[in-house]
Design a protein around this motif. Structure first.
Motif, PDB file in Angstrom:
ATOM      1  N   ASP A   1       0.796  -1.124  -0.117  1.00  0.00           N
ATOM      2  CA  ASP A   1      -0.149  -0.040   0.015  1.00  0.00           C
ATOM      3  C   ASP A   1       0.809   1.377  -0.032  1.00  0.00           C
ATOM      4  N   LEU A   2       0.203   2.467  -0.068  1.00  0.00           N
ATOM      5  CA  LEU A   2       0.859   3.503  -0.154  1.00  0.00           C
ATOM      6  C   LEU A   2       1.753   3.977   1.094  1.00  0.00           C
ATOM      7  N   GLY A   3       1.278   3.664   2.213  1.00  0.00           N
ATOM      8  CA  GLY A   3       1.856   3.815   3.386  1.00  0.00           C
ATOM      9  C   GLY A   3       3.220   3.250   3.469  1.00  0.00           C
ATOM     10  N   ALA A   4       3.287   2.200   2.867  1.00  0.00           N
ATOM     11  CA  ALA A   4       4.535   1.296   2.939  1.00  0.00           C
ATOM     12  C   ALA A   4       5.698   1.740   2.237  1.00  0.00           C
ATOM     13  N   VAL A   5       5.338   2.476   1.053  1.00  0.00           N
ATOM     14  CA  VAL A   5       6.410   3.136   0.293  1.00  0.00           C
ATOM     15  C   VAL A   5       7.421   4.220   1.141  1.00  0.00           C
ATOM     16  N   PRO A   6       8.669   3.898   1.171  1.00  0.00           N
ATOM     17  CA  PRO A   6       9.719   4.395   1.874  1.00  0.00           C
ATOM     18  C   PRO A   6      10.172   5.667   1.909  1.00  0.00           C
ATOM     19  N   LEU A   7       8.982   6.583   1.631  1.00  0.00           N
ATOM     20  CA  LEU A   7       9.470   8.168   1.003  1.00  0.00           C
ATOM     21  C   LEU A   7       9.988   8.703   2.441  1.00  0.00           C
ATOM     22  N   ARG A   8       9.370   8.478   3.561  1.00  0.00           N
ATOM     23  CA  ARG A   8      10.040   9.027   4.846  1.00  0.00           C
ATOM     24  C   ARG A   8      11.438   8.688   5.178  1.00  0.00           C
ATOM     25  N   ARG A   9      11.670   7.103   4.874  1.00  0.00           N
ATOM     26  CA  ARG A   9      13.172   7.061   5.018  1.00  0.00           C
ATOM     27  C   ARG A   9      13.848   7.390   4.318  1.00  0.00           C
ATOM     28  N   LEU A  10      13.797   7.898   3.031  1.00  0.00           N
ATOM     29  CA  LEU A  10      14.455   8.441   2.201  1.00  0.00           C
ATOM     30  C   LEU A  10      14.684   9.884   2.499  1.00  0.00           C
ATOM     31  N   LEU A  11      13.853  10.525   2.738  1.00  0.00           N
ATOM     32  CA  LEU A  11      13.995  11.833   3.205  1.00  0.00           C
ATOM     33  C   LEU A  11      14.559  12.003   4.480  1.00  0.00           C
ATOM     34  N   ASP A  12      14.349  11.193   5.427  1.00  0.00           N
ATOM     35  CA  ASP A  12      15.346  11.126   6.849  1.00  0.00           C
ATOM     36  C   ASP A  12      16.670  10.805   6.574  1.00  0.00           C
ATOM     37  N   ALA A  13      17.007  10.199   5.468  1.00  0.00           N
ATOM     38  CA  ALA A  13      18.426   9.939   5.199  1.00  0.00           C
ATOM     39  C   ALA A  13      19.110  11.007   4.465  1.00  0.00           C
ATOM     40  N   GLY A  14      18.131  12.051   4.302  1.00  0.00           N
ATOM     41  CA  GLY A  14      18.812  13.275   3.474  1.00  0.00           C
ATOM     42  C   GLY A  14      18.980  13.137   2.029  1.00  0.00           C
ATOM     43  N   ALA A  15      18.037  12.257   1.430  1.00  0.00           N
ATOM     44  CA  ALA A  15      18.137  12.087  -0.066  1.00  0.00           C
ATOM     45  C   ALA A  15      17.255  13.044  -0.777  1.00  0.00           C
ATOM     46  N   ARG A  16      17.852  13.510  -1.802  1.00  0.00           N
ATOM     47  CA  ARG A  16      16.972  14.413  -2.659  1.00  0.00           C
ATOM     48  C   ARG A  16      15.879  13.659  -3.371  1.00  0.00           C
ATOM     49  N   VAL A  17      14.777  13.737  -3.300  1.00  0.00           N
ATOM     50  CA  VAL A  17      13.496  13.122  -3.891  1.00  0.00           C
ATOM     51  C   VAL A  17      12.750  13.746  -4.752  1.00  0.00           C
ATOM     52  N   ALA A  18      12.556  13.454  -5.939  1.00  0.00           N
ATOM     53  CA  ALA A  18      11.603  13.958  -7.058  1.00  0.00           C
ATOM     54  C   ALA A  18      10.475  13.021  -7.134  1.00  0.00           C
ATOM     55  N   LEU A  19       9.196  13.458  -6.858  1.00  0.00           N
ATOM     56  CA  LEU A  19       7.939  12.626  -7.156  1.00  0.00           C
ATOM     57  C   LEU A  19       7.694  12.405  -8.480  1.00  0.00           C
ATOM     58  N   GLY A  20       7.120  11.266  -9.169  1.00  0.00           N
ATOM     59  CA  GLY A  20       6.834  10.993 -10.569  1.00  0.00           C
ATOM     60  C   GLY A  20       5.738  10.159 -10.733  1.00  0.00           C
TER      61      GLY A  20
END
Length: 344
Positions: free
Chosen positions: A259-278
């Motif tokens: 499900d969408l809640g399991a996508v590790p968006l927060r983990r990426l952001l907390d690690a300092g990753a630059r994220v571009a949603l697509g």
């Protein structure tokens, strides 16, 4: 809440055929007298397991849709529609990904196919109000030597402006081929100033992300979410400045996460990753760019300040000219400074 449509952003992970809406696909098919399977046009999002059988079903539907994109008018229609859709969602920069091999036969060759797409990207940029760059992407289901041909073709159209080829990618089934064998094509692209944006780390785990990182030297990773399963690798990618093109809807509909809640968006952001949603392939997943921002807001609890940071990250990760990026970042600041309204 501030409107997501009003949030200036860049869209960096969108596939050519997959960018279409169902009405656009139906119009193209009708013009050719092609009857589409009901499962492709019934407004039900495709969902498949993250295995070979699931990928085969995804690819079969994608190939059916791609088969109706024939001729110059159809190529131009796809580019124009993608630009209009993105503009309506507040996108300032769209980098649409295409393998011209798939469309070459109907327009007289690889070079005419790419020239038509690039030309329409310039026209659409002026009309729709969103800057459209083109990413040429090789396919894993073709020979690595074919990728070198594409890289040389892409190099002749390299640039940062509307209609220019701005990057070089590698897509299709992550399980196909030996990743190291595509290093030659990526070297050709880099010599021409084209950054690498290969897919990796969606269907396959961190061990494949590591291969992509070592052999293809990506500036951005298409997906890359599975890197969160290896914190040392994730930290290495972040330290190297690799950006992540994260497509939550795709991750769920291709069975990578339940499900969408399991996508590790927060983990990426907390690690300092630059994220571009697509959005990846809205035609099959029925989820466009702003839907990914809505997921960040409503599922992952991102505040408006965090959404603004995601939008800035997408702009920073784009291959647009620096002066354009600065102008769009200023617009993001204005969005955040404005008073919230009732929008979503």
């Amino acid at each position: 809440m501030r409107t997501l449509t009003g949030l200036p952003k860049a869209h960096l992970h969108l596939h050519f055929t997959g960018s279409m809406s169902i009405p656009t696909l139906v119009t193209l098919a009708s013009g050719q007298g092609v009857e589409l399977p009901s499962a492709l046009v019934d407004s039900v999002a495709l969902e498949v397991p993250a295995d070979k059988r699931g990928w085969f079903r995804f690819q079969r539907f994608y190939d059916i849709a791609r088969a109706v994109v024939k001729g110059e008018d159809a190529l131009r229609t796809v580019v124009r529609a993608a630009a209009v859709e993105d503009s309506e969602e507040g996108s300032r920069r769209l980098e649409i990904q295409v393998d011209p091999t798939s469309y070459a036969a109907s327009v007289g060759g690889l070079q005419p196919a790419l020239e038509i797409i690039c030309d329409e990207a310039r026209v659409a940029s002026a009309i729709a109000g969103v800057q459209v760059g083109v990413i040429v992407a090789a396919s894993r289901i073709r020979h690595p030597f074919d990728a070198r041909t594409l890289a040389r073709l892409a190099a002749r159209h390299a640039g940062q402006g509307p209609g220019d080829v701005c990057g070089f990618g590698l897509n299709n089934d992550e399980w196909e081929g030996d990743t190291a064998e595509w290093d030659g094509a990526f070297r050709i692209a880099r010599r021409a100033g084209l950054p690498g944006v290969p897919h990796g780390g969606e269907l396959r785990g961190p061990e494949h992300v590591r291969q992509v990182f070592r052999h293809l030297e990506p500036t951005r990773l298409g997906h890359g979410v599975r890197a969160t399963e290896d914190r040392a690798l994730l930290d290495e990618l972040v330290a190297a400045g690799v950006s992540f093109e994260v497509c939550p809807a795709s991750n769920v509909h291709l069975g990578v996460y339940p499900d969408l809640g399991a996508v590790p968006l927060r983990r990426l952001l907390d690690a300092g990753a630059r994220v571009a949603l697509g959005a990846d392939d809205p035609l099959l997943f029925l989820s466009r760019l702003n839907d990914q921002y809505a997921t960040a807001r409503h599922v992952h609890g991102c505040t408006d300040a965090e959404l603004a940071a995601l939008a800035r990250a997408s702009i920073d990760a784009s291959f647009a000219a620096d002066h354009d990026k600065q102008a769009w970042r200023t617009e993001v600041d204005t969005w955040l400074a404005d008073e919230p309204d009732a929008g979503t």
